[in-house]
Enzyme design. Structure first.
Site, PDB file in Angstrom:
ATOM      1  N   LYS A 145       8.095  -2.778   0.445  1.00  0.00           N
ATOM      2  CA  LYS A 145       7.957  -1.419   1.617  1.00  0.00           C
ATOM      3  C   LYS A 145       7.774  -2.281   2.808  1.00  0.00           C
ATOM      4  CE  LYS A 145       6.977   2.409   3.388  1.00  0.00           C
ATOM      5  NZ  LYS A 145       6.496   2.273   4.300  1.00  0.00           N
ATOM      6  N   GLU A 162      13.777  -1.330   9.311  1.00  0.00           N
ATOM      7  CA  GLU A 162      13.711  -0.106   9.924  1.00  0.00           C
ATOM      8  C   GLU A 162      13.435  -0.339  11.448  1.00  0.00           C
ATOM      9  OE1 GLU A 162      10.594   2.480   8.435  1.00  0.00           O
ATOM     10  OE2 GLU A 162      10.082   3.019  10.423  1.00  0.00           O
TER      11      GLU A 162
END
Lengths: 293, 293, 293, 293
Positions: free
Chosen positions: A164, A171
């Site tokens: 993650k 991102e």
């Protein structure tokens, strides 16, 4: 199945709802009594039948550590704890050991989805022993998006949060990519419809993505983003990604540039650029000329 | 409608096919007689009824300039030329002037789509005067993907290629983002299924995109990319993006880092790192110690 | 005055010599009996009169921690320990506390100078309480270069190593600056005498420096650095500098770029560039064309 | 010997003085009659005996081109023109050709030295044919610093400006290196005397340099640089360095990062960071939480 869920903020609250919609029983606890199903952690534990499963969804660091400590005292051998918060991957092994001493299983889960997760599902990246992960499978299935994607058992304890974290690092750089392109397009006179350029990219291009869709949404609300300040927080995961890369001697130029751009965005004035100005002053004379020297 | 199409390589050939499927008449010319509909540019021009529309789809730079020069001699006032190749935006205004002297219109079109374009459509970013762009609309409609996206009239002459160039710059940084994340995940022992982590990201995450789907395809073919060399060409548009940014004083750290990573990937040995090694040698003694100094 | 010196490698051995030349008494200990003045740490401690001063000059991390632990047992209240190795600044406070419990003072000293230090002196950046630092002053004066510079009491415990670490971070970026410039000059046909260009810069320019002098030395030995591989280790302090910057949200683009260039220089093939190649393959077709798409 | 000098600004005026101190005759021309020795360029040319030597010291671009054009009309075969301004290297070959048609020689000279040049000498990087360069040697000797350094005949026409441009690129990254280090040191509580740390580095360290001396001067005037804005112009040569690197596919991460930091320093608000903020808003909900998602 039954699950305890600790932390009912924006993320936790919606996750409780999504798990319940799938037909499972959720006993939720939050310090805020308005949203909590039980008054205490103790009560939460008592309300669950063994072997219990408790999902922790509180801020990383001290708050998560504190809940893990309490659960180590309240739970029993054979129970399982999931840390679904944004914990640093390096905390996971520690937590697994602390709980493991009591025979309590530990699973770490990176959760993506934000405000869209309740309806679309949450992407889950999970780390831990197979036996502990399998116990949680019905809950993972309830939370994840429909379809073949959105869930992975990434590997050992820590791999869920690590995955993650890397997701968030990627991102950062993707957002930076669109942002750099947008600024450049806005600067050029010949391009008269930057928003429409972005909109057009949503089909048939190499760079179509969900983030691009969001960019178009944002430009539809405020075509030149005049209502916003160029100021961006970072949530820790970008920093950890760079730290992990440094630890493994992996060059990460685009992700790191994206992190640094955020740092710079939060400075009213840049100390380092003061030093640049001072140096130019020193060798160029007090009335700095147009020439470098 | 009728259109002439010059350049029938992988891109041009498929575009001819897609335009024909939409019911238009395409007269194609290529130096390769096996794929060409006509023997000469002159013949192509003669086969079209006025006002003619000619789409140029040849490599940027000298080949495009040469075709523009020829067309300036062959076409008539009221005709329109489209440059759909990867020309540098700064060439467009020059071409528009050269053709404009003869009353010939000019439109620049950035075209995205690669080998997927024939079936899925080509994203088009178009620059030029409204009257010239409108004349081409049926062709643009034939080429673009179905649905509301994939086409934009970005602005004045040059804005089409400029937008496509920025698209490619963004693409560089997005690819770099996934690549950096992938390398980091591959380095970490706890993450046992990097390919499955990537696959899982295809739904419910912030970073889902078409490029991510392609990354999963690539990993399905070769899980650890062992068959590939870490070697990446650049097509010019990344360079131009950085040059345009420098011209407008726009910082472009992530896109530039991505371009530089490609440059470095093509060096057998790095001259600059030889100098670093030499300097470390000079101050550290010939048997360089583990300490920096 | 008297001082114990633990660690007589290239750095420590020369430092012993320089301190002795200044008229002080050095009792040196090294695991290598050929260079050691005493057989054991215990013997070293016994040979010194109280209040004792012991300078630790062993590798950072476990070796330094181990010596600190031993000294905590052997020394007495009022004694002082200096850590002159390349310890991470964050270890210093821990060491100060561990020794402080026994009333032993602690000073951290970043030492620069390499193989040139014996003759030219060692630059010293020192952290610690005033009373502990003052006790060491005669030794610092013996080690430092002549003249007004080369020594600073930077602040509290940890500030010496922190300052030295930042020094090394700056060094990374300065070396990278010259290296980038050198590579670019070597690439350009019109510049026929790159080595002489570097040599000329040694006077009258903004970029004259000791590192530039070293670069000229290196080019005099091997004009095009053909005998070297473009491969550069990093000693940890560059990494720590970036980590410290991340911890304080300070953007450090040039220093970080320099660190990443070293990481990349040590890879036989770049995993991230394999992913770039794979992605280009996916959207460009198996016979990748010259055009990006 | 005799020389004509066109452009008597801060640089040119001091250069005239330094050449005269060396016993040469300088006929200076400037648009400003207060500093000019002659009223017109024509008069300057008439005052010189053939074969004439004329040094052009005016701003790069149009002003230099205009003077070159005039000189092409006024000078004769066998005369020599030196462009000592900050011209882009790529202009030099053009100027050499324009003058060469008339048999006039051309030399390009990159000049470093700023306000310190009058007393310390100017570093000179010179490009051109040997016969033209040799004619100028007495002037170069007058301008350069004493000692063996500070002058180089770098190669062909253009190599002087190219070398000076790379010098400035290196300068950007060196300044950035010190600036980054300074900001980091200022952020850390344990380091109480950042200015003194910088001062101490002036001897015995790897990073001692003239720029470091200037940094100490600046900190002596304003310890925390509170009187300055973090705002830095760039003079063009940093941009050209990056453009040249892109043209030769040389990665230049540290120099480019330094250039981009200057660009960012001049923005009141960062458009690209507005886009980052907008995207975070879109996926995080309007009340952006502390968690990334």
């Amino acid at each position: 199945m039954q699950i305890g869920l600790i932390g009912l903020g924006k993320m936790g609250g919606n996750m409780r709802e999504r798990i319940r919609r799938a037909g499972h029983t959720v006993v939720g606890y939050d310090r805020n009594p308005d949203v909590s199903d039980v008054g205490t952690l103790n009560e939460l534990v008592e309300r669950l039948e063994g072997p219990r499963v408790v999902w922790v969804m509180v801020p990383a660091g001290a708050p998560t550590q504190s809940v893990i400590n309490e659960l180590a005292g309240l739970l029993s051998a054979g129970d399982t704890v999931v840390d679904g918060g944004n914990s640093r991957w390096s905390d996971d092994e520690k937590h697994a050991k602390e709980l493991g001493i009591k025979g309590i299983g530990f699973v770490d889960a990176g959760v993506s989805g934000g405000v869209w997760g309740l309806e679309n599902g949450y992407a889950l990246m999970v780390g831990g022993d197979k036996e502990h992960v399998e116990r949680l499978q019905p809950i993972f299935d309830a939370l994840k998006p429909e379809g073949p994607y959105g869930y992975v058992h990434a590997g050992k304890v820590g791999s869920g949060h690590f995955s993650k974290m890397v997701h968030n690092g990627i991102e950062y750089a993707m957002m930076q990519a669109y942002a750099e392109g947008w600024e450049l397009l806005e600067k050029v006179d010949s391009v008269e419809n930057v928003r429409e350029v972005f909109r057009s990219w949503q089909e048939g291009t190499v760079i179509r993505s969900w983030l691009l869709d969001l960019a178009v949404n944002a430009l539809d609300e405020d075509e030149h983003l005049e209502k916003l300040r160029g100021f961006a927080e970072d949530s820790g995961e970008g920093r950890w990604t760079v730290e992990a890369a440094i630890g493994h001697a992996v060059p990460l130029p685009a992700i790191t540039a994206s992190l640094f751009a955020r740092f710079a965005s939060r400075q009213d004035d840049s100390p380092q650029m003061k030093m640049i100005a001072a140096l130019r002053n020193q060798f160029g004379g007090h009335a700095v000329e147009s020439a470098e020297e």
